[in-house]
Design an enzyme around this catalytic site. Structure first.
Site, PDB file in Angstrom:
ATOM      1  N   SER A  68       0.796  -1.231  -0.350  1.00  0.00           N
ATOM      2  CA  SER A  68       0.031  -0.122  -0.131  1.00  0.00           C
ATOM      3  C   SER A  68       0.822   1.300   0.016  1.00  0.00           C
ATOM      4  O   SER A  68       0.299   2.354  -0.133  1.00  0.00           O
ATOM      5  CB  SER A  68      -0.750   0.061   1.160  1.00  0.00           C
ATOM      6  OG  SER A  68      -2.019  -0.655   0.932  1.00  0.00           O
ATOM      7  N   PHE A 120      -9.962 -12.700   0.396  1.00  0.00           N
ATOM      8  CA  PHE A 120      -9.057 -12.957   1.311  1.00  0.00           C
ATOM      9  C   PHE A 120      -9.908 -13.155   2.622  1.00  0.00           C
ATOM     10  O   PHE A 120      -9.917 -12.391   3.680  1.00  0.00           O
ATOM     11  CB  PHE A 120      -7.912 -12.294   1.632  1.00  0.00           C
ATOM     12  CG  PHE A 120      -7.198 -12.005   0.535  1.00  0.00           C
ATOM     13  CD1 PHE A 120      -6.507 -13.183  -0.337  1.00  0.00           C
ATOM     14  CD2 PHE A 120      -6.621 -10.832  -0.095  1.00  0.00           C
ATOM     15  CE1 PHE A 120      -5.694 -13.100  -1.388  1.00  0.00           C
ATOM     16  CE2 PHE A 120      -6.017 -10.618  -1.178  1.00  0.00           C
ATOM     17  CZ  PHE A 120      -5.572 -11.920  -1.947  1.00  0.00           C
ATOM     18  N   TYR A 135     -10.667   2.649   5.542  1.00  0.00           N
ATOM     19  CA  TYR A 135      -9.694   2.177   4.602  1.00  0.00           C
ATOM     20  C   TYR A 135     -10.289   1.274   3.541  1.00  0.00           C
ATOM     21  O   TYR A 135     -10.960   0.173   4.182  1.00  0.00           O
ATOM     22  CB  TYR A 135      -8.644   1.733   5.200  1.00  0.00           C
ATOM     23  CG  TYR A 135      -7.188   1.671   4.583  1.00  0.00           C
ATOM     24  CD1 TYR A 135      -6.371   2.517   4.461  1.00  0.00           C
ATOM     25  CD2 TYR A 135      -7.038   0.448   3.609  1.00  0.00           C
ATOM     26  CE1 TYR A 135      -5.305   2.295   3.624  1.00  0.00           C
ATOM     27  CE2 TYR A 135      -5.944   0.231   3.153  1.00  0.00           C
ATOM     28  CZ  TYR A 135      -4.899   1.201   2.920  1.00  0.00           C
ATOM     29  OH  TYR A 135      -3.966   1.024   2.434  1.00  0.00           O
ATOM     30  N   SER A 136     -10.193   1.378   2.270  1.00  0.00           N
ATOM     31  CA  SER A 136     -10.671   0.392   1.111  1.00  0.00           C
ATOM     32  C   SER A 136      -9.805   0.679   0.028  1.00  0.00           C
ATOM     33  O   SER A 136      -9.665   1.646  -0.590  1.00  0.00           O
ATOM     34  CB  SER A 136     -12.141   0.810   0.770  1.00  0.00           C
ATOM     35  OG  SER A 136     -12.412  -0.069  -0.136  1.00  0.00           O
ATOM     36  N   ASN A 137      -9.172  -0.320  -0.431  1.00  0.00           N
ATOM     37  CA  ASN A 137      -8.367  -0.793  -1.670  1.00  0.00           C
ATOM     38  C   ASN A 137      -9.081  -0.277  -2.837  1.00  0.00           C
ATOM     39  O   ASN A 137      -8.624   0.157  -3.773  1.00  0.00           O
ATOM     40  CB  ASN A 137      -7.778  -2.006  -1.702  1.00  0.00           C
ATOM     41  CG  ASN A 137      -6.734  -2.130  -0.568  1.00  0.00           C
ATOM     42  OD1 ASN A 137      -5.764  -1.478  -0.782  1.00  0.00           O
ATOM     43  ND2 ASN A 137      -6.805  -3.333   0.344  1.00  0.00           N
ATOM     44  N   GLY A 141       3.135  -0.340   3.858  1.00  0.00           N
ATOM     45  CA  GLY A 141       2.259  -1.260   2.982  1.00  0.00           C
ATOM     46  C   GLY A 141       2.693  -2.634   3.198  1.00  0.00           C
ATOM     47  O   GLY A 141       3.900  -2.945   3.584  1.00  0.00           O
TER      48      GLY A 141
END
Length: 419
Positions: free
Chosen positions: A126, A189, A227-229, A370
């Site tokens: 990240s 995941f 938080y979100s990718n 990250g």
């Protein structure tokens, strides 16, 4: 070094170390609720099961043969490696005068006993989000993207799902994790064994977006930091849409080549190994306790949210160029550094792709850690020229000694405060 709690009482060293760990890692389990106990791997910690065809190694971990620097940073990085901790570690520290010192500890290849290469290449997870944010903010400075425009302006009809109102999600809210969008990696995941299924699988960005759109845990935009990718997946797609060029090309031409990062790159489609000198990355099989070589993997599921490869030295150079105004105009850099709180007790804020991190010696540092299978990175830099990056060659969640996370955060803080 101790500090005072809100009531004015001295904090213990252990408590302070735990707080520093929370500040300097990118594991957001305490800041963002999730339906999954096993958090996303781009930007958080996880454990990986034994992959088919991978080599497994048992403890004890031998000591690297490189002659160490016996200063406080070397002593700190030595603490990160061992039988119950990480196989290897490497770091780069830049002082106020611009001098950089490199450090290594542990073993870079458990099969051969090879050393950890100085300033070796690693997957940065990240920490890639800082690069993506810079690209988008450069486009803002050029008048090609508006921070407060809806994402529907650039990606009409692509974002949907239960609880999601795309009209209210702005580009700023994407970059600041204030969109309320669910994280696509939460669908990938769900357990420790899921990494095996995706280790060698290539994903198109639109496939990842489909995973996010299918989730039912979306929240209202503007509700606070979450938080979100998926946010940075969309940031990459916006950059591609407005320029007509691939995202990886934009990162390469606008950042990597511009400031001369010699060891940083975006992996090509299907590229699973890491180019050049690198320590091998490992994960511990929770069923057997064995360390599994996880260096080879397809990082496409990280894409704009976390697939870059770099070195500690290059990350420091990037952070220095960013804070010195070499990548963004003053107006966009100021926007990047305008933060919202990440939690009531975290002590840190989040701007547009960077954390603000209070230091024990006073002042604030900026950075973004990250995590990705095999490697975990923490980094930070200050306005007066200091920078520090520390990488370990397995995720914190895969080690047996839970105190190592606190040690990593404390090391970055100590490295900056000592210089």
């Amino acid at each position: 070094m101790s500090s005072l709690d809100p009531a004015g009482h001295p904090k213990t060293d252990v408590r302070r170390a735990q707080e520093l760990s929370a500040l300097f890692t990118s594991s957001h389990q305490q800041d963002r609720p999730s339906s999954s106990r096993y958090r996303r791997v781009v930007g958080t910690t996880a454990a990986v099961v034994l992959a088919a065809g991978a080599l497994a190694f048992t403890d004890p971990i031998p000591t690297a043969q490189a002659e160490p620097r016996r200063d406080a940073v070397q002593q700190g990085i030595d603490k990160l490696v061992g039988a119950d901790r990480h196989p290897g570690a490497l770091a780069a520290v830049r002082d106020r005068r611009g001098r950089t010192h490199h450090y290594t500890a542990g073993v870079g290849d458990l099969a051969t006993g090879g050393e950890v290469p100085t300033n070796g290449k690693v997957r940065i997870g990240s920490a890639s989000k800082m690069f993506a944010s810079v690209v988008v903010l450069q486009l803002v400075g050029e008048g090609r993207v508006e921070l407060d425009a809806s994402i529907e302006t650039y990606l009409p009809g692509l974002v949907k799902g239960k609880g999601v109102d795309a009209d209210r999600i702005t580009v700023r809210r994407l970059l600041q994790h204030d969109s309320g969008l669910p994280d696509y990696t939460d669908s990938m995941f769900k357990s420790m064994g899921d990494f095996l299924s995706y280790q060698h699988v290539y994903f198109e960005p639109r496939e990842l977006l489909d995973l996010a759109n299918a989730r039912e845990d979306g929240r209202a935009a503007g509700g606070g930091w979450s938080y979100s990718n998926t946010n940075y997946l969309l940031a990459g797609l916006i950059a591609q849409r407005v320029t007509g060029r691939p995202f990886d090309e934009l990162v390469t031409t606008r950042i990597i080549q511009r400031i001369g990062l010699r060891d940083t790159y975006a992996p090509a489609v299907g590229e699973e190994d890491i180019r050049g000198r690198r320590p091998r990355g490992y994960q511990r099989d929770p069923a057997t306790g064995e360390l599994v070589d996880f260096t080879r993997m397809d990082p496409s599921w990280g894409w704009a949210a976390g697939h870059l490869v770099s070195t500690p030295g290059d990350l420091n150079t990037f952070l220095r160029a960013l804070l010195d105004g070499k990548l963004l105009e003053p107006a966009q850099l100021a926007q990047m550094r305008t933060t919202i709180p990440t939690g009531p007790e975290s002590g840190r804020g989040y701007g547009l792709g960077v954390f603000s991190l209070p230091l024990s010696c006073g002042g604030v540092a900026w950075g973004h850690g990250g995590d990705i299978p095999g490697y975990s990175t923490v980094n930070a830099a200050t306005d007066d020229g200091r920078a520090a990056t520390v990488v370990v060659t397995s995720l914190t969640g895969s080690v047996k000694d839970e105190s190592v996370a606190a040690d990593r955060g404390a090391l970055v803080d100590a490295a900056l405060c000592a210089n």
